[in-house]
Design a protein around this motif. Structure first.
Motif, PDB file in Angstrom:
ATOM      1  N   TYR B 114       0.825  -1.213   0.000  1.00 43.27           N
ATOM      2  CA  TYR B 114       0.000   0.000   0.000  1.00 43.27           C
ATOM      3  C   TYR B 114       0.861   1.266   0.000  1.00 43.27           C
ATOM      4  N   VAL B 115       1.889   1.275   0.842  1.00 47.26           N
ATOM      5  CA  VAL B 115       2.685   2.518   0.918  1.00 47.26           C
ATOM      6  C   VAL B 115       3.515   2.732  -0.354  1.00 47.26           C
ATOM      7  N   VAL B 116       3.970   1.637  -0.950  1.00 46.75           N
ATOM      8  CA  VAL B 116       4.725   1.767  -2.211  1.00 46.75           C
ATOM      9  C   VAL B 116       3.806   2.286  -3.316  1.00 46.75           C
ATOM     10  N   VAL B 208       9.388  -4.215  -2.435  1.00 43.11           N
ATOM     11  CA  VAL B 208       8.018  -4.368  -2.941  1.00 43.11           C
ATOM     12  C   VAL B 208       7.954  -3.781  -4.341  1.00 43.11           C
ATOM     13  N   SER B 209       7.668  -4.618  -5.299  1.00 46.46           N
ATOM     14  CA  SER B 209       7.562  -4.171  -6.711  1.00 46.46           C
ATOM     15  C   SER B 209       8.801  -3.352  -7.108  1.00 46.46           C
ATOM     16  N   ASN B 210       9.940  -3.886  -6.809  1.00 45.00           N
ATOM     17  CA  ASN B 210      11.234  -3.271  -7.157  1.00 45.00           C
ATOM     18  C   ASN B 210      11.519  -1.969  -6.404  1.00 45.00           C
ATOM     19  N   VAL B 211      10.774  -1.712  -5.367  1.00 47.64           N
ATOM     20  CA  VAL B 211      11.038  -0.523  -4.547  1.00 47.64           C
ATOM     21  C   VAL B 211      11.510  -1.019  -3.171  1.00 47.64           C
ATOM     22  N   LYS B 212      12.670  -0.520  -2.762  1.00 44.30           N
ATOM     23  CA  LYS B 212      13.182  -0.903  -1.444  1.00 44.30           C
ATOM     24  C   LYS B 212      12.401  -0.147  -0.372  1.00 44.30           C
ATOM     25  N   LEU B 213      12.161  -0.820   0.722  1.00 45.98           N
ATOM     26  CA  LEU B 213      11.364  -0.205   1.780  1.00 45.98           C
ATOM     27  C   LEU B 213      11.983  -0.564   3.131  1.00 45.98           C
ATOM     28  N   ALA B 224       7.789   4.072   7.406  1.00 46.74           N
ATOM     29  CA  ALA B 224       8.205   3.294   6.238  1.00 46.74           C
ATOM     30  C   ALA B 224       8.864   4.266   5.266  1.00 46.74           C
ATOM     31  N   LEU B 225      10.094   3.958   4.912  1.00 44.65           N
ATOM     32  CA  LEU B 225      10.843   4.853   4.017  1.00 44.65           C
ATOM     33  C   LEU B 225      11.210   4.112   2.736  1.00 44.65           C
ATOM     34  N   THR B 226      10.903   4.718   1.620  1.00 49.09           N
ATOM     35  CA  THR B 226      11.238   4.099   0.323  1.00 49.09           C
ATOM     36  C   THR B 226      12.681   4.425  -0.042  1.00 49.09           C
ATOM     37  N   GLY B 227      13.246   3.615  -0.954  1.00 48.77           N
ATOM     38  CA  GLY B 227      14.555   3.897  -1.524  1.00 48.77           C
ATOM     39  C   GLY B 227      15.716   3.256  -0.804  1.00 48.77           C
TER      40      GLY B 227
END
Lengths: 194, 227
Positions: B114-116, B208-213, B224-227
């Protein structure tokens, strides 16, 4: 959520009550007696009240109420639809032509014409009754009857013709049964005065 | 027109063409028998019309109708009340059966998805984010929780702004960070809103879906931090 819409009773009464007499008389012709007629009118008014929001055009209120009444009559008195069709193929004019004068009218009056009318009407199917009622009682044109009953004008014309034949034959037959006229003129005057 | 045709016309006038009436009348003028027939039929017609005249309606009928309408109104109200009560119960059942508890995420994976998704949809639209002076105060004002973002598991990222977003009925603080052309999203939500456990002091990393979290919990707030 369920939306509960409030019916404006005052407005309902303003629009519908002026047609009560009309409804009562149509119901009387349909049912043949005042008790059933009153029931029919009450049922019609309650249905009209609960479905008041469905009345789109206030000008057509009378026709709308008539339709409700007619539907009630048809739904609740289905046995009336199975009335015998009482058409032996003979012409009502046969009864007239036997007369030297229009004495049949006197005899009809003597026999309590209203009762006779109701009795004869009760033997006629609704599809002929309704055009007859609107034609004779409301003096509607073919066009107006067509709109009221939502049937083609040609159908109105043929139903009226057939309805009149049944009605007149029924009345003349009943007048013919009892030829010993009593105080015909006196009764005729009474009816006229009434 | 002969007498038979005349009789037929007389009996079926309503279904005949008007032009027939002229011919019939002309015949009636020359035929005494048909003239009598016409006269009698007209008299019968007048009689029938008179019989169809309005009859007096019992005045008490109006009162009966008034009472019927009152009764119909009560029934209507009663039925309406039942319908409304039924609707409320139905909605409550739907709410409890089909809608999970507020902000309940069944797992960290679901939470991550959800957050991604939110990051992908809104994480580059800078006009959505308002500038923030004091992040702690901003969190208190907008999310009713103070945010502790002094130490982040990322390098030199600078805050762009913040917004409040709703994910699965939970209010999240969505903080946007930037490092050059790269945008990072930091989501913060009350720990009471999620449905899975996190160990305090631990940073969870997932893709998640090629996004680091990176996900962690600090002072009852989940980040929750992306990248």
């Amino acid at each position: 959520m369920v939306a509960l819409r409030r019916v404006d009773k005052k407005r309902f009464k303003e629009l519908t009550y002026p047609h009560l007499e009309f409804l009562y008389n149509v119901a009387l012709k349909y049912s043949g007696n005042k008790y059933d007629a009153e029931d029919l009118v009450q049922e019609t008014m309650v249905t009209g009240y609960t479905k008041f929001q469905q009345l789109r055009d206030e000008k057509s209120c009378r026709a709308w109420l008539f339709t409700i009444l007619r539907n009630h009559f048809l739904r609740e008195r289905k046995q009336f639809l199975k009335r015998p069709y009482l058409d032996d193929g003979s012409s009502y004019l046969d009864y007239i032509s036997d007369e030297k004068s229009s004495g049949f009218v006197d005899r009809l009056i003597e026999k309590d014409a209203n009762k006779e009318l109701h009795r004869v009407l009760a033997t006629i199917s609704e599809k002929f009754q309704s055009p007859l009622i609107l034609y004779y009682m409301e003096e509607m044109t073919y066009q107006e009857i067509s709109k009221y009953l939502d049937i083609p004008i040609g159908t109105v014309m043929s139903r009226l013709a057939r309805g009149k034949r049944h009605l007149k034959k029924g009345l003349l037959k009943s007048s013919g049964r009892k030829k010993s006229a009593g105080k015909i003129i006196q009764m005729m005057n009474l009816i006229m005065l009434h | 027109m002969d007498c038979a045709t005349f009789s037929s016309w007389l009996e079926n006038r309503d279904s005949y063409d008007l032009s027939e009436a002229d011919r019939a009348m002309k015949h009636a003028i020359v035929c005494a028998e048909c003239k009598d027939l016409l006269h009698n039929d007209e008299e019968l017609e007048r009689f029938v019309t008179r019989m169809f005249q309005y009859e007096m309606m019992d005045e008490r009928l109006v009162g009966k109708i008034d009472r019927s309408l009152d009764s119909a109104g009560l029934k209507r109200g009663f039925r309406g009340g039942i319908a409304a009560a039924f609707a409320v119960v139905a909605v409550a059942v739907l709410f409890f059966v089909f809608i999970p508890g507020r902000g309940n995420f069944s797992s960290m994976d679901e939470f991550g998805q959800y957050v991604v998704q939110e990051h992908r949809e809104h994480g580059k639209i800078t006009p959505l984010f308002e500038k923030i002076g004091d992040i702690g105060q901003w969190g208190q004002d907008n999310l009713h929780h103070s945010l502790d973002v002094n130490t982040l598991p990322a390098g030199n990222i600078k805050i762009v702004g913040g917004r409040i977003c709703t994910i699965k009925n939970c209010e999240f603080a969505h903080l946007l960070y930037q490092d050059g052309k790269q945008f990072y999203s930091l989501f913060a939500v009350s720990g009471d809103e999620i449905g899975f456990d996190l160990e305090p002091g631990r940073i969870y990393s997932l893709t998640v879906s090629n996004v680091k979290l990176h996900v962690w919990i600090k002072q009852k707030m989940v980040y929750a931090l992306t990248g």
